[in-house]
Scaffold this active site. Structure first.
Site, PDB file in Angstrom:
ATOM      1  N   LYS A  42       1.279  -1.443  -0.340  1.00 14.88           N
ATOM      2  CA  LYS A  42       0.081  -0.076   0.269  1.00 14.88           C
ATOM      3  C   LYS A  42       0.815   1.325   0.035  1.00 14.88           C
ATOM      4  O   LYS A  42       0.700   2.835   0.576  1.00 14.88           O
ATOM      5  CB  LYS A  42      -1.216   0.421   1.151  1.00 14.88           C
ATOM      6  N   HIS A 105       7.881  -7.273  -0.864  1.00 17.13           N
ATOM      7  CA  HIS A 105       7.719  -6.914   0.135  1.00 17.13           C
ATOM      8  C   HIS A 105       8.464  -7.226   1.159  1.00 17.13           C
ATOM      9  O   HIS A 105       8.165  -6.602   1.840  1.00 17.13           O
ATOM     10  CB  HIS A 105       6.100  -7.346   0.225  1.00 17.13           C
ATOM     11  N   ARG A 127       6.140   5.493   1.920  1.00 20.62           N
ATOM     12  CA  ARG A 127       4.915   6.725   1.824  1.00 20.62           C
ATOM     13  C   ARG A 127       4.953   6.654   3.216  1.00 20.62           C
ATOM     14  O   ARG A 127       5.253   6.086   4.490  1.00 20.62           O
ATOM     15  CB  ARG A 127       3.664   5.774   1.592  1.00 20.62           C
ATOM     16  N   ARG A 263      -7.677   3.148  -5.595  1.00 25.14           N
ATOM     17  CA  ARG A 263      -9.002   3.900  -4.502  1.00 25.14           C
ATOM     18  C   ARG A 263      -9.234   5.467  -4.191  1.00 25.14           C
ATOM     19  O   ARG A 263      -9.723   5.873  -5.036  1.00 25.14           O
ATOM     20  CB  ARG A 263      -8.758   3.836  -2.601  1.00 25.14           C
ATOM     21  N   LYS A 264      -8.549   6.008  -3.823  1.00 25.90           N
ATOM     22  CA  LYS A 264      -8.102   7.587  -4.014  1.00 25.90           C
ATOM     23  C   LYS A 264      -6.980   7.879  -4.316  1.00 25.90           C
ATOM     24  O   LYS A 264      -6.639   8.831  -5.641  1.00 25.90           O
ATOM     25  CB  LYS A 264      -8.314   8.257  -2.444  1.00 25.90           C
TER      26      LYS A 264
HETATM   27  P1  A3P Z   1      -5.149   4.452  -1.332  1.00 24.10           P
HETATM   28  O1  A3P Z   1      -5.150   3.799  -0.557  1.00 24.10           O
HETATM   29  O2  A3P Z   1      -4.438   5.934  -0.390  1.00 24.10           O
HETATM   30  O3  A3P Z   1      -5.886   5.554  -2.744  1.00 24.10           O
HETATM   31  P2  A3P Z   1       0.037  -0.597  -3.365  1.00 24.10           P
HETATM   32  O4  A3P Z   1      -0.156  -0.490  -5.396  1.00 24.10           O
HETATM   33  O5  A3P Z   1       1.195  -0.572  -2.851  1.00 24.10           O
HETATM   34  O6  A3P Z   1      -0.891  -1.850  -3.253  1.00 24.10           O
HETATM   35  O7  A3P Z   1      -0.659   0.731  -3.138  1.00 24.10           O
HETATM   36  C1  A3P Z   1      -2.369   1.103  -3.206  1.00 24.10           C
HETATM   37  C2  A3P Z   1      -2.283   2.472  -3.476  1.00 24.10           C
HETATM   38  O8  A3P Z   1      -1.603   3.317  -3.982  1.00 24.10           O
HETATM   39  C3  A3P Z   1      -3.663   2.574  -3.527  1.00 24.10           C
HETATM   40  O9  A3P Z   1      -3.518   4.434  -2.466  1.00 24.10           O
HETATM   41  C4  A3P Z   1      -3.859   3.045  -5.013  1.00 24.10           C
HETATM   42  O10 A3P Z   1      -5.178   4.281  -4.602  1.00 24.10           O
HETATM   43  C5  A3P Z   1      -2.591   3.885  -5.073  1.00 24.10           C
HETATM   44  N1  A3P Z   1      -2.434   4.243  -6.602  1.00 24.10           N
HETATM   45  C6  A3P Z   1      -2.615   2.438  -7.680  1.00 24.10           C
HETATM   46  N2  A3P Z   1      -2.726   3.229  -8.791  1.00 24.10           N
HETATM   47  C7  A3P Z   1      -1.797   5.069  -7.902  1.00 24.10           C
HETATM   48  C8  A3P Z   1      -1.215   5.524  -9.357  1.00 24.10           C
HETATM   49  N3  A3P Z   1      -1.101   4.956 -10.678  1.00 24.10           N
HETATM   50  N4  A3P Z   1      -1.086   6.899  -9.547  1.00 24.10           N
HETATM   51  C9  A3P Z   1      -0.445   6.862  -7.579  1.00 24.10           C
HETATM   52  N5  A3P Z   1      -1.009   6.143  -6.862  1.00 24.10           N
HETATM   53  C10 A3P Z   1      -1.939   4.749  -6.418  1.00 24.10           C
END
Ligand code: A3P
Length: 299
Positions: A42, A105, A127, A263-264
């Site tokens: 994440k 990870h 992050r 998500r966001k």
């Molecule tokens: P949020 O839940 O805050 O929106 P991971 O890929 O390591 O699982 O992390 C997921 C997080 O990265 C989520 O954050 C997701 O929305 C965000 N994310 C996914 N694709 C992204 C992109 N292309 N640019 C920026 N953030 C992204």
């Protein structure tokens, strides 16, 4: 947050990844041309996978025909310890196109010896922990099944945050994870590139150029003039990837949908979920755990 975990080699390991990661540690044979993406879940893994794939394969196809438009980036950049690896203890990775792109990870000290001894490049994305915590909690709440079993009792926000502050999280404590790669990047900056999600959001083009240089594939003047870096940035942007059919309706694994990976994509979303007192508590933890290292995380 209800995810069964055990302490293993100094970090909290989700039980379902234990077997695959032991196989990964034992059997993986690194190559000097490999590129490994490392992260706490994440932290922006999906984004960085898309970027790495696009940077490495930019000669293979025009942007508007990128496989990313029809394939989730987790299918293009193989997660080395991910649970389906368990189905095959020693998969043949020989056919993966070179340079091979992988993700993990695992904290730095738990990487397979073959990786440590090779000259492969490691790109690390971190992050701000409050956003990472919120992102992970929302992900787990959305995906109650983990991966095929009920993922257990749902903790209250306070309970989950207490555990997080005690370092109990998948592949955590996060401070140990961050520091393992931070220190490795200081010791060997040609080997480990340490990136922050927030910096990537602020200036993706700059960071994409930096990543390309780091992995030995810098953009040429012609490519820059043609706007290729900006095109890759747009292709891999949250807004673009989120709205693709494959990411709206495709399956990530088991019952987990690709759309739960998008998500966001904001910086500072924690403010919508956590109190100022929680943030204050985190600041104290960061001060205690990171201040000597020189690593600064913006909350
Ligand atoms: P949020 O839940 O805050 O929106 P991971 O890929 O390591 O699982 O992390 C997921 C997080 O990265 C989520 O954050 C997701 O929305 C965000 N994310 C996914 N694709 C992204 C992109 N292309 N640019 C920026 N953030 C992204």
């Amino acid at each position: 947050d209800g995810l069964p975990m055990c302490k293993f080699q100094g970090f909290w390991c989700p039980v379902f990844t234990l077997h695959p990661l032991l196989c990964f540690q034992k059997n993986f044979q690194a190559s000097d041309t490999d590129v490994l993406l490392a992260s706490v879940p994440k932290s922006g893994t999906t984004w960085l996978k898309a970027l790495l794939f696009s940077i490495v394969n930019r000669d293979q196809f025009p942007i508007d025909q990128s496989p990313l438009l029809a394939t989730n980036s987790h299918r293009l950049v193989f997660s080395l310890e991910c649970f389906y690896y368990a189905k095959n203890d020693n998969p043949d990775l020989g056919n993966v196109p070179r340079p091979r792109l992988f993700s993990t990870h695992l904290p730095h000290q738990a990487l397979p010896s073959s990786l440590m001894e090779s000259n492969c490049k490691i790109v690390y994305i971190c992050r701000n922990p409050l956003d990472q915590f919120v992102s992970e909690r929302q992900f787990l709440l959305k995906n109650r099944l983990w991966p095929d079993k009920p993922y257990g009792e749902v903790l209250s926000l306070d309970e989950a945050f207490d555990m997080f502050c005690d370092g109990v999280q998948a592949f955590g404590p996060f401070w140990d994870h961050l520091l393992s790669y931070w220190n490795a990047s200081l010791e060997n900056p040609d080997r480990v590139l340490f990136l922050k999600y927030e910096d990537m959001k602020r200036d993706p083009v700059l960071k994409i150029k930096k990543i390309a240089e780091f992995i030995g594939l810098p953009f040429s003047e012609e490519e820059e003039k043609a706007g290729l870096v900006g095109d890759i940035s747009m292709l891999c942007s949250f807004e673009k990837l989120k709205d693709l059919e494959i990411n709206k309706n495709g399956i990530h694994y088991g019952s987990v949908k690709n759309n739960s990976l998008f998500r966001k994509g904001d910086v500072g979303d924690w403010q919508n979920y956590l109190t100022p007192a929680m943030a204050e508590r985190m600041k104290i933890i960061l001060e205690e755990k990171l201040s000597e290292s020189g690593l600064i995380l913006d909350i």
